[in-house]
Design an enzyme around this catalytic site. Structure first.
Site, PDB file in Angstrom:
ATOM      1  CE1 TYR A  58      -3.668  -1.737   6.127  1.00 24.13           C
ATOM      2  CE2 TYR A  58      -2.851   0.360   5.290  1.00 24.13           C
ATOM      3  CZ  TYR A  58      -3.398  -0.885   5.061  1.00 24.13           C
ATOM      4  OH  TYR A  58      -3.676  -1.282   3.777  1.00 24.13           O
ATOM      5  CB  THR A 115      -0.912   0.016   1.251  1.00 22.81           C
ATOM      6  OG1 THR A 115      -1.427   1.344   1.445  1.00 22.81           O
ATOM      7  CG2 THR A 115      -0.171  -0.367   2.515  1.00 22.81           C
ATOM      8  CE  LYS A 159      -1.887  -4.149   4.014  1.00 25.49           C
ATOM      9  NZ  LYS A 159      -2.269  -5.308   3.189  1.00 25.49           N
ATOM     10  CD  GLU A 161      -1.919   5.085   5.231  1.00 28.99           C
ATOM     11  OE1 GLU A 161      -1.432   5.015   6.373  1.00 28.99           O
ATOM     12  OE2 GLU A 161      -2.404   6.122   4.770  1.00 28.99           O
TER      13      GLU A 161
END
Ligand code: NAP
Ligand code: GDD
Length: 333
Positions: free
Chosen positions: A150, A127, A154, A129
């Site tokens: 998060y 991602t 990841k 992110e």
């Protein structure tokens, strides 16, 4: 003589991307298997479009044995790991369970893959992110600077995937996907929260919309375009990691404006900024450089931001009108 179809196992098949990917793979002639937990309700909602055409296996990224069994049962040529605790705010309230699923879940799945079907090709749902605070545009060579538990989880999963490839020669790819949305998006994410609120306000079911940071910028594409890129990655001669993005960025305020214009309304009359919805740390500006995907995969998005928001508002107008026959539930976060 007919050859046997390719088999794919999708974890997270009940999610937004899982349902679109299942449809795409069925269209390509695959036998599609999906991992679902006991508490998933696969017959409902998003999977209605593929009901009766896919095989469901119970299992959980928290349970190693269940992953081994799922791989033994489905004997996949390709594994798409889409399962995760994927809502960023929950990663602050539940950082440990987020890491258990989103980070360690991938280590469990890769270990199961190594023992049961080491030849299977593997896709990891990474991602934007992970880039977090890094300056835009972000590409495959941009250093990571995550801004949430998060994002941290990841990054573990990304490097576990890369390391598996380098250690064991696995055909494993990490897709660094920027935000992607659709009418099947979870209602807690900002695009769907906005399009659903626009529909409910227009139908007289709700008067205002509470939002957090409206200055954040995201590179929003359509999930239908993005699942095609996942599949393309696993069809190449060599495994590589790819950024998937539209290259166009909008603020949350521009998203809100676009959605309210779909029903000829002015967002200023309805939106309330709520400090309680601000995050402990924010990702301010994401815009991806998907040159590698364009040149090597031949991938480009087909659906524009404006068309996607229009599709989502239209979908929510229809579904909220239908639901209005039932008692109206309070809107979700
Ligand atoms: P989503 O709608 O939140 O779906 C997440 C899926 O994970 C659901 O099917 C959920 O199943 C499953 N899941 C959660 N915990 C699990 C566990 N312990 N074991 C097995 N399955 C579990 O996510 P999405 O938007 O489709 O995104 C798919 C993937 O791409 C996620 O990994 C996400 O982090 C990543 N990603 C998404 C975007 C985006 O913009 N959408 C961008 C970049 C990366 P149940 O709900 O049935 O339990
Ligand atoms: N959810 C939400 N709700 N977001 C809001 C709100 C609100 O009321 N108000 C403002 N925002 C802002 C958030 O602060 C963030 O900057 C932006 O809207 C987008 O939030 P989300 O839609 O929740 O998505 P995300 O960018 O945090 O995460 C999504 O995209 C990632 C890829 O970059 C998720 O799908 C992740 O799983 C995915 O990895």
């Amino acid at each position: 003589m007919t050859s046997e179809p390719k088999r794919a196992l999708i974890t997270g098949i009940t999610g937004q991307d899982g349902s679109y990917l299942a449809e795409w793979l069925l269209d390509q002639g695959y036998e599609v298997h999906g991992l679902v937990s006991r508490t998933s309700r696969p017959a409902l909602g998003r999977l209605a479009v593929v009901e009766g055409r896919i095989v469901l296996t119970t299992g959980d990224l928290l349970d190693q044995g269940s992953l081994v069994r799922a791989l033994e049962t489905s004997r996949p040529h390709e594994v798409y790991n889409l399962a995760a605790q994927s809502f960023v705010p929950t990663s602050w309230s539940e950082p440990v369970s987020t890491a258990e699923v989103t980070a360690l879940g991938v280590a469990r799945l890769l270990e199961a893959l190594r023992h049961v079907c080491p030849e299977a090709r593997f896709y990891q749902a990474s991602t934007s992110e992970m880039f977090g605070k890094a300056s835009p545009p972000q590409s495959e060579t941009t250093p990571f600077h995550p801004r949430s538990p998060y994002g941290v989880a990841k990054i573990y999963a990304h490097w576990a995937t890369v390391n598996h490839r380098e250690s064991y020669g696995t055909f494993a790819c990490s897709g660094l996907l920027f935000n992607h949305e659709s009418p099947r998006r979870g209602e807690e994410f900002v695009t769907r929260k906005v399009t659903r609120a626009v529909a409910r306000i227009h139908l007289g079911l709700q008067s205002d919309l509470r939002l957090g940071n409206m200055d954040a910028r995201r590179d929003w594409g359509h999930a239908k375009d993005f699942v095609r890129a996942m599949w393309l990655m696993l069809q190449q001669d060599e495994p590589r990691d790819y950024v998937i993005a539209t290259g166009v960025t909008h603020t949350v305020e521009q998203l809100v404006d676009t959605a309210f214009r779909c029903v000829d309304r002015d967002w200023h009359d309805h939106v309330v900024q709520d400090p309680a919805l601000l995050r402990p740390a924010e990702v301010d500006h994401l815009v991806g450089d998907a040159t590698r995907a364009r040149e090597e995969l031949g991938w480009a998005p087909k659906i524009t931001f404006a068309d996607m928001i229009r599709e989502m508002v239209d979908y929510d107008l229809a579904s909220c009108a239908r639901d209005a026959q039932l008692p109206v539930l309070p809107p979700t976060l």
